[in-house]
Design a protein around this motif. Structure first.
Motif, PDB file in Angstrom:
ATOM      1  N   UNK A 207       0.810  -1.251   0.051  1.00  0.00           N
ATOM      2  CA  UNK A 207      -0.155   0.075   0.160  1.00  0.00           C
ATOM      3  C   UNK A 207       0.898   0.954   0.058  1.00  0.00           C
ATOM      4  N   UNK A 208       0.309   2.179  -0.749  1.00  0.00           N
ATOM      5  CA  UNK A 208       1.159   3.414  -0.655  1.00  0.00           C
ATOM      6  C   UNK A 208       0.252   4.577   0.181  1.00  0.00           C
ATOM      7  N   UNK A 209       0.875   5.484   0.371  1.00  0.00           N
ATOM      8  CA  UNK A 209       0.249   6.753   1.162  1.00  0.00           C
ATOM      9  C   UNK A 209       0.276   6.628   2.722  1.00  0.00           C
ATOM     10  N   UNK A 210       1.094   5.534   3.180  1.00  0.00           N
ATOM     11  CA  UNK A 210       1.191   5.430   4.620  1.00  0.00           C
ATOM     12  C   UNK A 210       2.651   5.297   4.971  1.00  0.00           C
ATOM     13  N   UNK A 257     -12.131  -6.084  -3.468  1.00  0.00           N
ATOM     14  CA  UNK A 257     -12.878  -6.202  -2.079  1.00  0.00           C
ATOM     15  C   UNK A 257     -11.738  -5.451  -0.995  1.00  0.00           C
ATOM     16  N   UNK A 258     -10.596  -5.730  -1.145  1.00  0.00           N
ATOM     17  CA  UNK A 258      -9.702  -5.109   0.119  1.00  0.00           C
ATOM     18  C   UNK A 258      -9.723  -3.484  -0.158  1.00  0.00           C
ATOM     19  N   UNK A 263     -10.731   2.093   1.018  1.00  0.00           N
ATOM     20  CA  UNK A 263     -11.267   3.343   0.448  1.00  0.00           C
ATOM     21  C   UNK A 263     -12.524   3.911   1.315  1.00  0.00           C
ATOM     22  N   UNK A 264     -13.113   2.848   1.817  1.00  0.00           N
ATOM     23  CA  UNK A 264     -14.422   3.196   2.550  1.00  0.00           C
ATOM     24  C   UNK A 264     -14.027   3.566   3.944  1.00  0.00           C
ATOM     25  N   UNK A 271      -6.958   2.702  -5.340  1.00  0.00           N
ATOM     26  CA  UNK A 271      -5.683   2.415  -6.058  1.00  0.00           C
ATOM     27  C   UNK A 271      -4.372   2.333  -5.249  1.00  0.00           C
ATOM     28  N   UNK A 272      -4.432   2.860  -3.855  1.00  0.00           N
ATOM     29  CA  UNK A 272      -3.240   2.884  -3.183  1.00  0.00           C
ATOM     30  C   UNK A 272      -2.810   1.371  -2.657  1.00  0.00           C
ATOM     31  N   UNK A 273      -4.189   0.821  -2.725  1.00  0.00           N
ATOM     32  CA  UNK A 273      -3.490  -0.791  -2.487  1.00  0.00           C
ATOM     33  C   UNK A 273      -3.083  -1.367  -3.592  1.00  0.00           C
TER      34      UNK A 273
END
Length: 497
Positions: A207-210, A257-258, A263-264, A271-273
């Motif tokens: 994942x990106x963004x973390x 699904x993930x 996102x929710x 798309x970060x995943x």
């Protein structure tokens, strides 16, 4: 970065005749196999899957388990393959709200050198490390070997498989998980409760963004369950854990699904995943087998007790099941101890499992924090038939027979160095009394406050078996547990004060 690998081992030629059949190549089965291998016991590990477990699921290694891994010869690899738990970071609406300390931190001491927060190692890496150690000791795992039936008689156990010849063993150990085929084939019930009515999901993903400096926590909102995303040390992966409040929910384990889940419940975009490497769903529950032994078959790990993951106790309790059982099987198999020694496995481990199940459940429900009790350093066997305390009037907080034997250095001797290995240790503390000749390593050190003074016979699994101010009755006790007259290794002496 270290990449995940799995080695396949060809089936040994003598699988029809082995001392111990271990069903399941998870942390429990591998730890037991390592312990038996270093004792010269023939053990065969069979695993229904084609490879070692690929997920991060049981990632917390508690301080007591670090001591076990020290003794098994894998501590350096465990340290190199893991890291400290990151500090939690609470998020809301894309904004950092503040840090969250998940564990009550404690300081390491001379007596408890690994005390503190758990050490984080993805489960797949822990298993690879144990597997490598097993191979180093000459052991192996047979993959793609699905158990279909188990029978036993007065002399041994016969296991049948979906493919391949049956295996005949003197003893068998079920380390095949919460849905244990062995336990079911024995007709042993499992009693428990649902810890949380809603399902949960755990996944390893990219994942990106973390950042990788924090364990990112996203509290529930608008009827959704919690979500937490934790970086896994020495990898590019994060572990995602999410809960669902709706008991009827069916978590979607697919990449889409993930992505939707992330996102929710977070400020991140779907798309970060970028990749899901492993995913699983489960319903948090606490359950324990009605008994841990039937004849020549023993239950260990998740086959005997299933924990909520919240307390970080499942893998640790399981590894310590194996550590308790290994030396006892070896002593009986080599004829050094009576078969009745094996009765102490259930006697000692069942109450511990029940206690830790209760603790895990209370942690899951937020009733207690992850404090010193979760480190498992205070667990012991004072009420065991193997604990022989011959001194009278000891304070409750003094070291008793049945307690964990503390570490420490006195007279130039580090105790954990002296204990390390498959042997018993006869420890004289602050006394020059004459010691009987036993099949144990003999160690003399000056008086040490963690022990006081006296004579202590330390079991191979690091607990005090016998304790006394003199040696009266020691030889008789030792003979009954397989450590009678003889010599193991050399005496280790410090300056006796």
């Amino acid at each position: 970065m270290t990449t995940q690998t799995t080695t396949h081992t060809h089936e040994p030629k003598d699988t029809a005749d082995t001392d111990v059949l271990i069903v399941g190549a998870g942390p429990t089965g591998l730890a037991l196999a390592v312990d038996l291998a270093r004792r010269g016991v023939r053990a065969l590990v069979v695993e229904r899957a084609g490879e070692l477990f690929p997920g991060s699921r049981g990632k917390g290694i508690q301080p007591r388990t670090m001591e076990v891994f020290d003794d098994l010869g894998v501590l350096a690899a465990i340290r190199a393959g893991g890291g400290l738990y990151p500090v939690g970071m609470i998020w809301q609406d894309g904004t950092r709200q503040g840090e969250h300390r998940m564990f009550d931190e404690t300081e390491a001491t001379e007596a408890e050198p690994y005390a503190g927060v758990p050490w984080m190692v993805p489960q797949w890496r822990t298993q690879e490390i144990l597997f490598a150690r097993l191979e180093e000791l000459g052991g192996s795992v047979v993959f793609d070997r699905e158990l279909t039936g188990l029978s036993q008689d007065a002399d041994g156990v016969t296991a049948a498989f979906a493919s391949g010849a049956p295996v005949r063993a003197r003893y068998a150990v079920a380390a095949d998980g919460g849905r244990s085929v062995v336990r079911r084939s024995l007709g042993i019930g499992m009693t428990g409760e649902t810890v949380d009515p809603g399902p949960a999901l755990v996944a390893d993903l990219r994942i990106s963004g973390l950042d990788r400096d924090n364990w990112h926590v996203f509290p529930p909102a608008d009827g959704e369950g919690f979500l937490a995303i934790c970086p896994l040390p020495h990898t590019e992966d994060f572990q995602l854990a999410g809960g669902f409040e709706d008991p009827a929910a069916e978590p979607d384990l697919s990449l889409d699904g993930i992505r939707k889940l992330v996102a929710t419940r977070t400020h991140l975009a779907a798309d970060d995943v970028t990749e899901v490497r492993w995913a699983s769903d489960f319903r948090p529950r606490a359950a324990m087998a009605d008994r841990f032994r039937q004849g020549r078959v023993f239950l260990a790990g998740d086959a005997a007790h299933v924990h909520s993951p919240a307390g970080g106790q499942g893998l640790n309790t399981s590894v310590q099941d194996a550590y308790n059982l290994g030396w006892k099987l070896a002593a009986v198999l080599r004829g050094a101890a009576p078969e009745s020694l094996l009765d102490s496995y259930e006697e000692e481990r069942l109450p511990i499992a029940a206690h830790m199940l209760g603790l895990s459940t209370r942690v899951h429900r937020g009733e207690v924090r992850r404090g010193t009790a979760t480190q498992q350093l205070g667990l012991g066997y004072r009420d065991s038939s193997l604990a022989r305390e011959t001194r009278e009037g000891l304070p409750e907080d003094a070291l008793h027979a049945g307690d964990r034997a503390p570490d420490g250095t006195r007279g130039g001797v580090r105790l954990f160095d002296a204990f390390r290995g498959p042997h018993w240790t006869l420890l004289a503390v602050g006394t020059d009394t004459e010691l009987p000749e036993l099949a144990a390593r003999t160690v003399r050190i000056p008086a040490y406050e963690a022990y006081g003074t006296g004579v202590f016979l330390v079991r191979p699994d690091g607990y005090v078996g016998w304790a006394g101010g003199t040696t009266e009755g020691l030889a008789e006790y030792a003979a009954g547990v397989g450590v009678g007259a003889g010599a193991v290794g050399q005496a280790v002496s410090g300056a006796v004060g």
